[in-house]
Design a protein around this motif. Structure first.
Motif, PDB file in Angstrom:
ATOM      1  N   LEU A   1       0.833  -1.208   0.000  1.00 40.56           N
ATOM      2  CA  LEU A   1       0.000   0.000   0.000  1.00 40.56           C
ATOM      3  C   LEU A   1       0.866   1.257   0.000  1.00 40.56           C
TER       4      LEU A   1
ATOM      5  N   ASN B   1       1.536   7.070  -6.489  1.00 37.44           N
ATOM      6  CA  ASN B   1       0.487   8.065  -6.733  1.00 37.44           C
ATOM      7  C   ASN B   1       0.990   9.473  -6.431  1.00 37.44           C
TER       8      ASN B   1
ATOM      9  N   LYS C   1      -9.378  12.745  -8.325  1.00 41.04           N
ATOM     10  CA  LYS C   1      -9.284  11.280  -8.288  1.00 41.04           C
ATOM     11  C   LYS C   1      -7.983  10.839  -7.625  1.00 41.04           C
TER      12      LYS C   1
ATOM     13  N   TRP D   1      -8.205  11.328  -3.896  1.00 39.09           N
ATOM     14  CA  TRP D   1      -8.958  10.269  -3.217  1.00 39.09           C
ATOM     15  C   TRP D   1      -8.165   8.970  -3.153  1.00 39.09           C
ATOM     16  N   ILE D   2      -7.345   8.705  -4.153  1.00 37.75           N
ATOM     17  CA  ILE D   2      -6.496   7.511  -4.121  1.00 37.75           C
ATOM     18  C   ILE D   2      -5.512   7.625  -2.959  1.00 37.75           C
ATOM     19  N   SER D   3      -4.834   8.767  -2.843  1.00 38.27           N
ATOM     20  CA  SER D   3      -3.890   8.954  -1.737  1.00 38.27           C
ATOM     21  C   SER D   3      -4.602   8.882  -0.398  1.00 38.27           C
ATOM     22  N   TYR D   4      -5.736   9.553  -0.288  1.00 37.17           N
ATOM     23  CA  TYR D   4      -6.495   9.565   0.968  1.00 37.17           C
ATOM     24  C   TYR D   4      -6.906   8.141   1.358  1.00 37.17           C
ATOM     25  N   SER D   5      -7.385   7.376   0.385  1.00 30.65           N
ATOM     26  CA  SER D   5      -7.834   6.005   0.654  1.00 30.65           C
ATOM     27  C   SER D   5      -6.676   5.106   1.072  1.00 30.65           C
ATOM     28  N   LEU D   6      -5.546   5.223   0.375  1.00 33.89           N
ATOM     29  CA  LEU D   6      -4.381   4.416   0.723  1.00 33.89           C
ATOM     30  C   LEU D   6      -3.866   4.767   2.113  1.00 33.89           C
TER      31      LEU D   6
ATOM     32  N   THR E   1      -5.567   6.042   4.578  1.00 36.95           N
ATOM     33  CA  THR E   1      -6.550   5.544   5.543  1.00 36.95           C
ATOM     34  C   THR E   1      -6.382   4.047   5.753  1.00 36.95           C
ATOM     35  N   ALA E   2      -6.215   3.291   4.672  1.00 37.12           N
ATOM     36  CA  ALA E   2      -6.038   1.842   4.779  1.00 37.12           C
ATOM     37  C   ALA E   2      -4.782   1.501   5.565  1.00 37.12           C
TER      38      ALA E   2
END
Length: 96
Positions: free
Chosen positions: A42, A49, A59, A62-67, A69-70
């Motif tokens: 991750l 990214n 977009k 949101w990819i960075s934010y989601s990664l 967060t994960a």
């Protein structure tokens, strides 16, 4: 009610009066055994990214934010926090 593992689809035995996990024991063990590898992967995706030279977009934000967060959910440390992301300003505050 039939409960299936969210990872492999195997039926999970329900025990009356107890909460039922959404992952089977085998997948849970695999996940725990490989949490460092998952976090590393991750982080590699996050770095890719963030290092992207293409035009910044919502977009990509949101990819960075989601990664990030994960990675935090795995109790691991992201290579960059979202407050330091070059995309942080692309996610707008939706509180109106």
């Amino acid at each position: 009610m039939s409960v299936k593992c969210v990872w492999c689809g195997k039926d999970i035995k329900e025990i009356e009066g107890q909460a039922t996990m959404d992952t089977c024991d085998e997948c849970e063990d695999f996940f725990e055994d490989h949490i460092d590898d998952i976090s590393k992967s991750l982080n590699e995706l996050l770095k890719k990214n963030e290092d992207s030279s293409s035009k910044p977009t919502e977009k990509k934000a949101w990819i960075s934010y989601s990664l990030i967060t994960a990675i935090h959910m795995l109790s691991s440390r992201p290579c960059i926090e979202f407050k330091d992301s070059k995309y942080k300003d692309f996610i707008t505050d939706n509180k109106k």
